[in-house]
Design an enzyme around this catalytic site. Structure first.
Site, PDB file in Angstrom:
ATOM      1  N   GLN A   9      71.983 -33.895 -60.984  1.00 21.35           N
ATOM      2  CA  GLN A   9      72.112 -32.845 -61.993  1.00 21.35           C
ATOM      3  C   GLN A   9      71.307 -33.190 -63.238  1.00 21.35           C
ATOM      4  O   GLN A   9      71.212 -34.347 -63.636  1.00 21.35           O
ATOM      5  CB  GLN A   9      73.584 -32.655 -62.364  1.00 21.35           C
ATOM      6  CG  GLN A   9      73.849 -31.346 -63.077  1.00 21.35           C
ATOM      7  CD  GLN A   9      75.304 -30.914 -62.953  1.00 21.35           C
ATOM      8  OE1 GLN A   9      76.019 -31.350 -62.067  1.00 21.35           O
ATOM      9  NE2 GLN A   9      75.748 -30.052 -63.849  1.00 21.35           N
ATOM     10  N   SER A  94      74.026 -39.020 -57.422  1.00 24.65           N
ATOM     11  CA  SER A  94      75.208 -38.163 -57.605  1.00 24.65           C
ATOM     12  C   SER A  94      75.203 -37.025 -56.577  1.00 24.65           C
ATOM     13  O   SER A  94      75.296 -37.290 -55.376  1.00 24.65           O
ATOM     14  CB  SER A  94      75.278 -37.656 -59.038  1.00 24.65           C
ATOM     15  OG  SER A  94      76.511 -37.029 -59.298  1.00 24.65           O
ATOM     16  N   LEU A  95      75.059 -35.756 -57.003  1.00 22.53           N
ATOM     17  CA  LEU A  95      75.040 -34.673 -56.020  1.00 22.53           C
ATOM     18  C   LEU A  95      73.907 -34.864 -55.021  1.00 22.53           C
ATOM     19  O   LEU A  95      73.964 -34.344 -53.893  1.00 22.53           O
ATOM     20  CB  LEU A  95      74.925 -33.307 -56.713  1.00 22.53           C
ATOM     21  CG  LEU A  95      73.536 -32.882 -57.217  1.00 22.53           C
ATOM     22  CD1 LEU A  95      72.772 -32.104 -56.153  1.00 22.53           C
ATOM     23  CD2 LEU A  95      73.654 -32.037 -58.462  1.00 22.53           C
ATOM     24  N   ARG A 119      82.497 -28.530 -55.494  1.00 19.82           N
ATOM     25  CA  ARG A 119      82.453 -29.757 -56.300  1.00 19.82           C
ATOM     26  C   ARG A 119      82.165 -29.430 -57.758  1.00 19.82           C
ATOM     27  O   ARG A 119      82.810 -29.951 -58.675  1.00 19.82           O
ATOM     28  CB  ARG A 119      81.391 -30.704 -55.744  1.00 19.82           C
ATOM     29  CG  ARG A 119      81.264 -32.074 -56.432  1.00 19.82           C
ATOM     30  CD  ARG A 119      80.229 -32.885 -55.669  1.00 19.82           C
ATOM     31  NE  ARG A 119      80.034 -34.227 -56.201  1.00 19.82           N
ATOM     32  CZ  ARG A 119      79.117 -34.577 -57.099  1.00 19.82           C
ATOM     33  NH1 ARG A 119      78.324 -33.634 -57.610  1.00 19.82           N
ATOM     34  NH2 ARG A 119      78.989 -35.833 -57.496  1.00 19.82           N
ATOM     35  N   HIS A 203      81.908 -38.521 -63.344  1.00 18.74           N
ATOM     36  CA  HIS A 203      81.937 -39.912 -62.877  1.00 18.74           C
ATOM     37  C   HIS A 203      82.771 -40.836 -63.760  1.00 18.74           C
ATOM     38  O   HIS A 203      82.352 -41.929 -64.122  1.00 18.74           O
ATOM     39  CB  HIS A 203      80.506 -40.463 -62.718  1.00 18.74           C
ATOM     40  CG  HIS A 203      79.721 -39.722 -61.687  1.00 18.74           C
ATOM     41  ND1 HIS A 203      80.028 -39.774 -60.342  1.00 18.74           N
ATOM     42  CD2 HIS A 203      78.659 -38.885 -61.802  1.00 18.74           C
ATOM     43  CE1 HIS A 203      79.178 -39.007 -59.676  1.00 18.74           C
ATOM     44  NE2 HIS A 203      78.354 -38.445 -60.542  1.00 18.74           N
ATOM     45  N   GLN A 252      83.201 -41.134 -55.126  1.00 19.92           N
ATOM     46  CA  GLN A 252      82.029 -40.895 -55.974  1.00 19.92           C
ATOM     47  C   GLN A 252      82.335 -39.983 -57.153  1.00 19.92           C
ATOM     48  O   GLN A 252      81.716 -40.084 -58.210  1.00 19.92           O
ATOM     49  CB  GLN A 252      80.903 -40.289 -55.104  1.00 19.92           C
ATOM     50  CG  GLN A 252      79.552 -40.212 -55.794  1.00 19.92           C
ATOM     51  CD  GLN A 252      78.836 -38.917 -55.466  1.00 19.92           C
ATOM     52  OE1 GLN A 252      79.377 -37.833 -55.650  1.00 19.92           O
ATOM     53  NE2 GLN A 252      77.611 -39.043 -54.991  1.00 19.92           N
TER      54      GLN A 252
END
Length: 312
Positions: A9, A94-95, A119, A203, A252
């Site tokens: 992101q 991440s994503l 998500r 996170h 995660q």
């Protein structure tokens, strides 16, 4: 050895994927399939904006994935480059880990889009707007960032969210704690802290409701076996088992993105060429971590044509 890597992101921008869609039916098919899976014209938001809509977490996450998978499909279908043949492992920031898993067959494109939409919604809903924040610490290594986070917490949440490269660490938590961390940065030998324009504190432990939501989602849509190993964000280690990866994806949401360590682990395993598809964000990070590695970032048809010639 070669790793294919995927951005996270922050890499979204209005116009993303538009030129690729004009040039290639393979790219258009990806955007159409994602639109259908989400029952929304995400491709229009990607192409035309407004930027505020594209930046919404629930749109940005599937959009970044769709753009990267479209780039991969063009590479495979237009230029005949197979990920399974030319890659040794994959990873994503991440994503981007979901994009990587889609790329190696763990999730279908439609399921990946739906999971990332959920998500994004769950992460946004986990903490009321304004309660949380994130900051990038420039000139910080992980030791300095960890010490700063501990000093700034003062009974609130302040945790390391992203260990990006040797010069940048991101912290996440309650807004008051993040503001204190920015004020204390120089005292901890850190050049400066910059508040990030994000809508939620990703996170960190405040994201536990979103982790619970993803655990429930994986009951219906678990990852399947995949064709190449994935380096997981939360362990910075290679994963080949779908059940193990499922658990790591849940962790995660609240866990640290150990990107620096992931790149170091891939380099130690013998990766000498990192290829970023769909962005030019994680590639530069790799260059600051594995200084001897070759790094290629591909977004445009011209980039992909050059990449195809390079790796043959």
């Amino acid at each position: 050895m070669r790793a294919f890597i995927f951005p996270g992101q922050g890499s979204q921008k209005v116009g993303m994927g538009a030129d690729l869609a004009v040039a290639s039916a393979a790219a258009r098919e990806v955007f159409e399939e994602v639109d259908e899976a989400l029952s929304q014209t995400l491709s229009t938001i990607m192409r035309e904006g407004p930027e505020a809509d594209l930046t919404l977490t629930e749109n940005a996450q599937p959009a970044i994935m769709a753009n990267a998978i479209a780039t991969l499909r063009v590479l495979e279908q237009e230029f005949g480059v197979s990920l399974a043949d030319k890659g040794d492992c994959v990873a994503g920031h991440s994503l981007g880990e979901y994009t990587a898993l889609c790329a190696v067959g763990a999730f279908s494109l439609a399921d990946t889009a739906r999971l990332l939409k959920l998500r994004g919604q769950a992460m946004q809903a986990a903490v009321p707007v304004g309660v949380g924040a994130m900051a990038a610490l420039l000139g910080a290594d992980i030791e300095k960032a960890t010490a700063l986070a501990a000093a700034a917490a003062q009974s609130e949440v302040c945790e390391v969210a992203n260990d990006n490269d040797p010069t940048q660490v991101v912290i996440s938590g309650h807004r008051g704690a993040i503001e204190r961390a920015i004020e204390l940065a120089k005292e901890h030998g850190i050049k400066r802290g910059i508040m990030l324009p994000v809508s939620a504190p990703f996170h960190c432990s405040l994201m536990q409701p979103a982790a619970d939501a993803m655990a429930a989602a994986f009951e219906d849509t678990p990852p399947q076996s995949f064709t190449l190993p994935v380096y997981a964000n939360v362990t910075a280690a290679q994963v080949t088992d779908a059940d193990a990866e499922r658990d790591l994806l849940v962790q995660q949401v609240t866990g640290r993105v150990r990107w620096r360590e992931s790149v170091e682990a891939m380099a130690t395993a013998g990766v000498t060429h990192f290829v970023e598809l769909g962005g030019k964000v994680v590639g530069p990070m790799v260059g600051r971590i594995a200084k001897d590695a070759a790094v290629t970032s591909a977004i445009t048809m011209e980039d992909l044509e050059a990449l195809a010639k390079e790796i043959g």
